[in-house]
Design an enzyme around this catalytic site. Structure first.
Site: not given
Length: 462
Positions: A277, A285, A290
């Site tokens: 981040s 992440n 994703e």
């Protein structure tokens, strides 16, 4: 510069319309297929005496030179010549003169583009099958290493029964094996050689279509010229198979995203396939997973694009069909990149076995086995189901699991319970006794692994 097709036109194409009409910006990737197909066509024209043998040889040499220069980065395509086919023909004429003007004898851009596209889709199907096979190999390896790694299996995202990580991996491996079969079918339907169909009704020249098919490695020739130039179902089949494969990848990614969260803590993604981040220093992440999940919609869009393009077209060729390539190229590129990234991501993932086991022991995942225990002692299943339902409510009130209850407590619900109940409802027993084909027991999973290994070895033999 005059268009190669411009004999009946008295004015130039509008400048903006020319760019709108041109497809060279995306169909240039077909250069190798176009040149390879043209070489086979030229050899056939010479063999059949439709053009002189020395002209055919000159054309072949010219095309080989163009191919070498393109791959060396020495050729720049022009939007004036619209597409890859006209660009290469223009280059050929510029290099070898009038002999180059004879190349297009007995063919149309309609059957030429159908040929190029089919050749390209055969290549893409083969590439995708290879990448899926690589992924399955990784899943088989993970399965072999985790035959006894107990995990919670879910329905409705609620803990249901204990399984193993091997059984879980093999579920996706089986899905991907069916994806391979779909791409094999798409390859088979692309494996018909359309050249010789002409614009729509073949030609009066004595072409040898079988010779061209043999030169280009096609299994057969297309049996109807109208169909050959006017359908793109072989591309639609690829897009359909790609959409289903992306759906499987997306489901897998969704689970990896959930499993890597602090709430599950079942898996840790390798740093090479994670990101951080810009503001929260603690974050790791699962962005690759994703992205794959997100790109699935992009491939679905490509399928819907081509279905919509084709749905209202009368026979035979219509310019709408120029819209077949960008969506198909993009879907193929997207799928291949997702397969490569996902394979690396799952290969390097670290599964947290202790957490998986501990969670499998919660949520009454052994309730079905406890009910089956009573059934095997003679109780009707529906009665056993009701008994376990009451036991679960009791356990929830005490904050305990079924195995935590004393035999005396269990007997309050049914006198059928004996001391051997504990060995029958352990997580290990719940898994090991499910030996039916397709189940999570070690021997069942090993049989499944052997089956898919045989399937993959069959691909190598093809």
């Amino acid at each position: 510069m005059a268009k190669l097709w411009g004999g009946r036109f008295s004015k130039n194409t509008d400048a903006f319309a020319e760019g709108f009409h041109s497809s060279i910006s995306f169909d240039s990737r077909l250069y190798k297929e176009d040149i390879t197909g043209s070489i086979a066509h030229a050899k056939m024209l010479g063999k059949q005496g439709i053009i002189e043998a020395h002209e055919a040889e000159k054309i072949v040499q010219g095309l080989e030179g163009i191919l070498a220069d393109i791959e060396a980065g020495k050729v720049h395509f022009s939007p004036h010549d619209e597409d890859i086919h006209m660009n290469i023909e223009r280059l050929l004429i510029d290099r070898i003169g009038d002999a180059g003007k004879r190349l297009h004898t007995g063919r149309s851009r309609n059957d030429q583009v159908a040929l190029d596209f089919r050749m390209y889709m055969k290549k893409e199907n083969t590439a995708v099958i290879r990448e899926i096979a690589n992924l399955i190999q990784v899943l088989l390896q993970i399965a072999r290493e985790n035959l006894d790694t107990i995990i919670p299996a879910y329905t409705h995202l609620q803990k249901a029964q204990p399984s193993t990580l091997a059984h879980y991996m093999m579920a996706y491996a089986q899905m991907f094996s069916r994806d391979i079969e779909r791409f094999q079918a798409a390859y088979g339907h692309a494996d018909s050689m359309p050249l010789g169909s002409g614009a729509l009704c073949t030609t009066t020249y004595p072409l040898d279509r079988e010779y061209v098919a043999q030169q280009l490695g096609f299994h057969e020739i297309t049996p109807n010229s109208l169909d050959a130039v006017s359908d793109r179902d072989f591309a639609l089949e690829f897009l359909s198979a790609a959409s289903i494969c992306m759906m499987h990848l997306s489901r897998f990614c969704e689970e990896m995203i959930l499993w890597s969260s602090g709430e599950f803590a079942f898996v840790s993604m390798d740093d090479a396939f994670s990101t951080g981040s810009s503001i929260m220093p603690q974050k790791k992440n699962p962005d690759m997973a994703e992205l794959i999940r997100g790109k699935t919609g992009r491939v679905y869009g490509s399928l819907m694009t081509l279905l919509t393009v084709m749905k209202g077209l009368p026979l035979a060729y219509n310019k709408d069909m120029q819209e077949d390539k960008e969506c198909t190229f993009d879907a193929a590129d997207t799928l291949l990149s997702c397969l490569k990234v996902f394979t690396g991501m799952i290969r390097t993932a670290v599964f947290k076995k202790e957490n998986l086991y501990a969670t499998a022991g919660k949520g009454f995942t052994n309730a079905t086995d406890a009910a089956d225990y009573l059934v095997k002692k003679g109780m009707p299943f529906r009665d056993a189901h009701a008994v376990l339902g009451r036991i679960v409510v009791y356990c929830e009130g005490k904050g305990q699991g079924i195995s935590d209850l004393t035999l005396e407590e269990l007997k309050e619900f049914s006198d059928v319970f004996e001391e051997d109940v504990y060995e029958n409802v352990s997580l290990e027993a719940c898994v090991s006794k499910r030996t039916l084909p397709g189940g999570p027991a070690r021997e069942s999973v090993l049989a499944h692994i052997h089956s898919l290994e045989k399937f993959l070895s069959g691909l190598d033999a093809e």
